[in-house]
Design a protein around this motif. Structure first.
Motif, mmCIF file in Angstrom:
data_model
loop_
_atom_site.group_PDB
_atom_site.id
_atom_site.type_symbol
_atom_site.label_atom_id
_atom_site.label_comp_id
_atom_site.label_asym_id
_atom_site.label_seq_id
_atom_site.Cartn_x
_atom_site.Cartn_y
_atom_site.Cartn_z
ATOM 1 N N ASP A 1 37.624 29.699 -37.285
ATOM 2 C CA ASP A 1 38.323 30.493 -36.278
ATOM 3 C C ASP A 1 38.142 29.805 -34.925
ATOM 4 O OD1 ASP A 1 39.872 32.580 -35.318
ATOM 5 O OD2 ASP A 1 38.141 33.805 -34.814
ATOM 6 N N ALA A 2 39.145 29.907 -34.075
ATOM 7 C CA ALA A 2 39.070 29.321 -32.739
ATOM 8 C C ALA A 2 39.753 30.260 -31.753
ATOM 9 C CB ALA A 2 39.734 27.943 -32.715
ATOM 10 N N VAL A 3 39.033 30.606 -30.688
ATOM 11 C CA VAL A 3 39.573 31.496 -29.662
ATOM 12 C C VAL A 3 39.483 30.777 -28.318
ATOM 13 C CG1 VAL A 3 39.341 33.712 -28.492
ATOM 14 C CG2 VAL A 3 38.817 33.533 -30.939
ATOM 15 N N VAL A 4 40.630 30.553 -27.701
ATOM 16 C CA VAL A 4 40.647 29.950 -26.371
ATOM 17 C C VAL A 4 40.249 31.026 -25.363
ATOM 18 C CG1 VAL A 4 42.040 28.770 -24.640
ATOM 19 C CG2 VAL A 4 42.417 28.299 -27.072
ATOM 20 N N LEU A 5 39.195 30.784 -24.618
ATOM 21 C CA LEU A 5 38.638 31.770 -23.696
ATOM 22 C C LEU A 5 39.277 31.653 -22.314
ATOM 23 C CD1 LEU A 5 34.870 31.341 -24.698
ATOM 24 C CD2 LEU A 5 36.501 33.059 -25.534
ATOM 25 N N PRO A 6 39.216 32.716 -21.525
ATOM 26 C CA PRO A 6 39.807 32.655 -20.168
ATOM 27 C C PRO A 6 39.001 31.784 -19.209
ATOM 28 C CG PRO A 6 38.793 34.804 -20.563
ATOM 29 C CD PRO A 6 38.770 34.083 -21.871
ATOM 30 N N SER A 7 37.723 31.559 -19.495
ATOM 31 C CA SER A 7 36.876 30.806 -18.565
ATOM 32 C C SER A 7 37.222 29.325 -18.570
ATOM 33 C CB SER A 7 35.396 30.998 -18.925
ATOM 34 O OG SER A 7 35.158 30.611 -20.264
ATOM 35 N N THR A 8 37.316 28.749 -17.381
ATOM 36 C CA THR A 8 37.646 27.335 -17.243
ATOM 37 C C THR A 8 36.369 26.532 -16.982
ATOM 38 O OG1 THR A 8 38.041 27.577 -14.882
ATOM 39 C CG2 THR A 8 39.935 27.878 -16.350
ATOM 40 N N PHE A 9 36.506 25.198 -16.955
ATOM 41 C CA PHE A 9 35.362 24.326 -16.701
ATOM 42 C C PHE A 9 35.861 23.025 -16.084
ATOM 43 C CE2 PHE A 9 36.973 23.016 -20.783
ATOM 44 C CZ PHE A 9 36.807 21.640 -20.810
ATOM 45 N N GLU A 10 34.934 22.276 -15.530
ATOM 46 C CA GLU A 10 35.241 20.952 -15.013
ATOM 47 C C GLU A 10 34.702 19.910 -15.973
ATOM 48 O OE1 GLU A 10 34.172 20.021 -11.046
ATOM 49 O OE2 GLU A 10 35.090 21.818 -10.185
ATOM 50 N N ARG A 11 35.574 18.983 -16.350
ATOM 51 C CA ARG A 11 35.156 17.923 -17.269
ATOM 52 C C ARG A 11 34.114 17.043 -16.587
ATOM 53 N NH1 ARG A 11 36.545 12.836 -19.662
ATOM 54 N NH2 ARG A 11 36.980 13.036 -21.908
ATOM 55 N N PRO A 12 32.930 16.860 -17.200
ATOM 56 C CA PRO A 12 31.887 16.046 -16.572
ATOM 57 C C PRO A 12 32.357 14.608 -16.365
ATOM 58 C CG PRO A 12 31.013 17.308 -18.421
ATOM 59 C CD PRO A 12 32.501 17.434 -18.478
ATOM 60 N N ALA A 13 31.867 13.994 -15.311
ATOM 61 C CA ALA A 13 32.240 12.616 -15.020
ATOM 62 C C ALA A 13 31.781 11.666 -16.116
ATOM 63 C CB ALA A 13 31.659 12.186 -13.669
ATOM 64 N N ASP A 14 30.686 12.038 -16.796
ATOM 65 C CA ASP A 14 30.141 11.165 -17.853
ATOM 66 C C ASP A 14 30.542 11.626 -19.256
ATOM 67 O OD1 ASP A 14 28.654 13.480 -17.927
ATOM 68 O OD2 ASP A 14 26.727 12.473 -18.257
ATOM 69 N N ALA A 15 31.650 12.374 -19.355
ATOM 70 C CA ALA A 15 32.063 12.909 -20.661
ATOM 71 C C ALA A 15 32.322 11.790 -21.663
ATOM 72 C CB ALA A 15 33.297 13.789 -20.499
ATOM 73 N N ASP A 16 32.998 10.740 -21.229
ATOM 74 C CA ASP A 16 33.303 9.637 -22.151
ATOM 75 C C ASP A 16 32.025 8.958 -22.630
ATOM 76 O OD1 ASP A 16 36.014 10.098 -21.980
ATOM 77 O OD2 ASP A 16 36.326 8.649 -20.359
ATOM 78 N N ALA A 17 31.045 8.817 -21.746
ATOM 79 C CA ALA A 17 29.773 8.203 -22.141
ATOM 80 C C ALA A 17 29.039 9.089 -23.140
ATOM 81 C CB ALA A 17 28.909 7.956 -20.908
ATOM 82 N N ARG A 18 29.118 10.409 -22.945
ATOM 83 C CA ARG A 18 28.479 11.338 -23.894
ATOM 84 C C ARG A 18 29.159 11.252 -25.266
ATOM 85 N NH1 ARG A 18 27.578 17.149 -20.872
ATOM 86 N NH2 ARG A 18 26.901 16.378 -18.834
ATOM 87 N N ILE A 19 30.488 11.167 -25.250
ATOM 88 C CA ILE A 19 31.218 11.058 -26.519
ATOM 89 C C ILE A 19 30.814 9.777 -27.239
ATOM 90 C CG2 ILE A 19 33.506 10.704 -27.534
ATOM 91 C CD1 ILE A 19 34.620 12.498 -25.294
#
Length: 328
Positions: A222-240
Motif C-alpha cells: 500500500d502507498a499513501v501520498v501524504l500532504p506533508s512536503t519536504f526538501e530534497r537533501p543536497a547529498d541525496a545522490d551521495a546517499r543513494i
C-alpha cells in the motif's frame, strides 16, 4: 477509445497469414475468416488489398503477389481472387506485412516499456493510444490487473517526487521476513531489471539514522501520498550511491550457470573462460552474503567463490539455515 480500422485490418491479415502457414494445402476462406472473427468477403478483400498494394490497378486490376499467396479452388488450381474459395501461402508469409521479425514476446516487451514510460509521462496521449491499440488487438489480454496496478503506483510515486511529498509505504521486505510500514521521502524512481525501484530517505531518523533505502514497487502492499512536503537533501545522490554500493565477488562457474550470476549481480566482468567454465567478477548489492548464498544454491555445486575468502561458505550457510528452518 475505438481501435482504428487500419489496426484491426492489419491484425486480421497477420493472424490469417500465421494460420495459413500451419496448413500447407491452404484453408477455405470461409473457415479462415471464422478463425480471425470476420466474414469471408471482408477477409478476401483485405488479403487482396495487402498483396496488390504496390501494383497500379489501371495496369492489372487483379494483380497479387503469387510468390507469397495463392487464391485457388479445392483441387489447388489457381482462380481469380473474387471467385476463389481457398487460399494458401508460403512458409514465411508475415514478412510481407512487416511482422515477420516481431514476435509476440518482442511486442510484449515493447508494450511493457511503453507502459513504464507512460507511468512517468501520464499526459502522453499518443503513447496511451498506441498501447490501447496493442492490447485491443495482437496483445489482447496482456494488460493484467497487476501490471495496471503497478503502473498506477509508479505514477503516484512519480507525482510525489515532483511535489515533493512524503509517502507512507507498507512494504513486504525482499530479504527479511515480515511487512513493515515506513514514512519515506522519495528521492528517485528508477527502472532496473528487477522492475521499478524507489530510492527514498527514512523519516524515522532515530531508528534509521536518516539513511536511504531502496524499495521494489512489486513489494509495496500500500502507498499513501501524504500532504506533508519536504526538501530534497543536497547529498541525496551521495546517499543513494552509498546505499547501492556493490561488493566485488570473483566466481568460477560452468558456462551453463552464467545466467544465474547475471540474474543476481548488478553487473559482471568476464575474467577468463573456455568451452566449459567461466571466471566472472560479480558486483553484488547488499545483503551480499544472502544474495551470494542464493546465487550459489541456484547455480549448483560446480560454482564456487575465489575471493573474498570470507564469503566462500555463503551457499553452505544458507543451505544449513534453510534445512534448519524447514526441518525445525
Amino acid at each position: 477509445m475505438s481501435t482504428p480500422q487500419y489496426v484491426r485490418r492489419f491484425d486480421r491479415v497477420t493472424r490469417a497469414l500465421n494460420e495459413l502457414a500451419l496448413h500447407a494445402g491452404g484453408l477455405s476462406i470461409a473457415v479462415l475468416a471464422e478463425r480471425v472473427s470476420t466474414d469471408a468477403a471482408t477477409l478476401r478483400a483485405e488479403l487482396r488489398a495487402y498483396f496488390r498494394a504496390d501494383v497500379d490497378p489501371a495496369f492489372s486490376p487483379n494483380a497479387i503477389r503469387q510468390t507469397t499467396i495463392r487464391f485457388h479452388d479445392e483441387d489447388g488450381v489457381d482462380v481469380e481472387p473474387a471467385e476463389a474459395e481457398f487460399v494458401s501461402t508460403s512458409p514465411r508469409p508475415t514478412e510481407e506485412v512487416g511482422a515477420d521479425y516481431v514476435t509476440v514476446g518482442e511486442l510484449a516487451r515493447i508494450y511493457r516499456a511503453g507502459h513504464d514510460l507512460l507511468a512517468v509521462e501520464p499526459a502522453n496521449a499518443a503513447l496511451e493510444s498506441a498501447l490501447q491499440a496493442l492490447t485491443a488487438t495482437v496483445l489482447a489480454g496482456l494488460g493484467t490487473a497487476r501490471s495496471t496496478w503497478l503502473a498506477g503506483l509508479a505514477a503516484s510515486i512519480g507525482e510525489a517526487l515532483r511535489s515533493p511529498r512524503r509517502v507512507e509505504l507498507t512494504y513486504a521486505r525482499a530479504w527479511q521476513p515480515g511487512v513493515r510500514t515506513h514514512v519515506v521521502e522519495p528521492y528517485r524512481l528508477v527502472k532496473t531489471r528487477r522492475g521499478w525501484e524507489l530510492d527514498a530517505g527514512f523519516v524515522e531518523d532515530d531508528a534509521f539514522g536518516g539513511r536511504v533505502g531502496s524499495f521494489l514497487l512489486s513489494g509495496v502492499r500500500d502507498a499513501v501520498v501524504l500532504p506533508s512536503t519536504f526538501e530534497r537533501p543536497a547529498d541525496a545522490d551521495a546517499r543513494i550511491a552509498a546505499n547501492r554500493r556493490t561488493t566485488m565477488v570473483d566466481l568460477v562457474a560452468p558456462q551453463s550457470s552464467r545466467w544465474v550470476i547475471e540474474r543476481f549481480a548488478e553487473s559482471i566482468e568476464v575474467l577468463g573462460e573456455d568451452e566449459d567454465m567461466i571466471r566472472l567478477r560479480a558486483h553484488l548489492l547488499p545483503p551480499v552474503e544472502q544474495r551470494l548464498g542464493l546465487l550459489l544454491l541456484v547455480a549448483g555445486p560446480d560454482t564456487w567463490v575465489n575471493t573474498p575468502t570470507p564469503l566462500r561458505d555463503a551457499g553452505t550457510t544458507l543451505a544449513r539455515d534453510l534445512l534448519d528452518h524447514y526441518t525445525g
